[in-house]
Design an enzyme around this catalytic site. Sequence first.
Site, short mmCIF file in Angstrom:
data_model
loop_
_atom_site.label_atom_id
_atom_site.label_comp_id
_atom_site.label_asym_id
_atom_site.label_seq_id
_atom_site.Cartn_x
_atom_site.Cartn_y
_atom_site.Cartn_z
N GLU A 147 54.10 -1.64 94.71
CA GLU A 147 54.77 -2.63 93.86
C GLU A 147 55.91 -3.31 94.62
O GLU A 147 56.27 -4.45 94.34
CB GLU A 147 55.29 -1.88 92.62
CG GLU A 147 55.95 -2.70 91.58
CD GLU A 147 56.41 -1.81 90.41
OE1 GLU A 147 55.71 -0.84 90.07
OE2 GLU A 147 57.49 -2.11 89.85
N HIS A 151 50.72 -4.62 89.76
CA HIS A 151 51.90 -4.38 88.92
C HIS A 151 52.07 -5.52 87.92
O HIS A 151 51.99 -6.69 88.30
CB HIS A 151 53.16 -4.30 89.79
CG HIS A 151 54.42 -4.47 89.00
ND1 HIS A 151 55.12 -5.66 88.96
CD2 HIS A 151 55.08 -3.62 88.19
CE1 HIS A 151 56.17 -5.51 88.17
NE2 HIS A 151 56.17 -4.29 87.69
MG MG Z 1 55.68 0.63 88.68
#
Ligand code: MG
Length: 376
Positions: free
Chosen positions: A249, A299
């Site tokens: 992420e 994400h």
């Molecule tokens: Mg996360």
Amino acid sequence: MKTSDTIFATPLSALPFQSDAQAPFRFFSWLVVEVETDGGHVGYGNAGLCPDVTQQIVDTKLASLLLGENPLNTEYLFEKMYRSTVAYGRKGAVLAAISAIDIALWDIKGLVMNQPVFVLLGGRTKPCIPTYYSRLYTRDLDSLQQEAAQFKKEGFTGMKMRCGYPMTEGMKGLKKNVEMVRVVRETVGDDVDIMLEAYMGFNFSYARQLLKAMEPYNLRWAEELLLPDEIHNFARLKQGTSIPLSGGEHEYTRYGFHDLLQAKALDIFQFDTNRVGGFTEAQKICNMALVHGVEVIPHGGQMHNLHVVMSSFACPMAEYFPQTEIEVGNEMFWYIFNGEAIAVEGQLQLDDKLPGMGLTLKQDYLDQFNIVTHEH
Ligand code: MG
């Protein structure tokens, strides 16, 4: 907008004396980038990552690189932006700025071609997009139970919860983190996936103990256990656990994900298209991941990620932030755009006929935002 009390482990929570270790990781501003062509098309990109700094990078460094260029040359324009900023860029806010512009350029490409972005990326790889519910921010066991039961009732077959107790609370806190997972597992039964988010809050030793204690609960994955640069330690953790490890992420570009692949550090990549380098980089990383048997589950919700998920065999599902009051900032896009896909029985659908990203700016909530506008 109202904020409820949310608790989760963060990178700061690993340090002593942090009275509000969540504060820097909640955000209440968002950057929308509009790119307009002389043909009259307007493409939208956006960035939730550090929007004030990201906006400065767009304004002072990137906008001038695009003027007079053909917006359909996305590969060339990504490279031009990346190479122009590489001395101080490569990751973080600079890549968020490049990503927002790249997404807007693909939006334009879709409008010009009269096709959805996912069709330009390769078309449908699945009839619809399965999602997992991403919330469960509380550490109160009763609330956790209620929320988990509600998500299951709404038809979600996966849900992500947070580690509520920081590393500084030692074994006592670790046991409480395990207790939270046990309660959710008991509530939803064996047929629902549970994902556990650590948001970079732990070190190797703590993460290793936590994974060992979590073994009985059949987690779908453990997310961002360590700081993003601890690639070598992710690889060590992965060797010692049967729980799949996810992350990425806070990783950027094909180069960053190549390093993760080479180290065999993760089982699941979770880039966000509006950080990683836009569609131009996301597509390359999906293809690399596919070859290495790594899943890509981006994400955040949002259309930029959904177009990627729909068009890649590397992506089995998407994250779904429900349309709620603003809690940590991840939900803000619901208040900014029309056209974001809404889950029905845990599944999302994209329109085959809607060109580009399928988004317009939402007027309903504009009076609740303090809007700052810059033009070039
Ligand atoms: Mg996360």
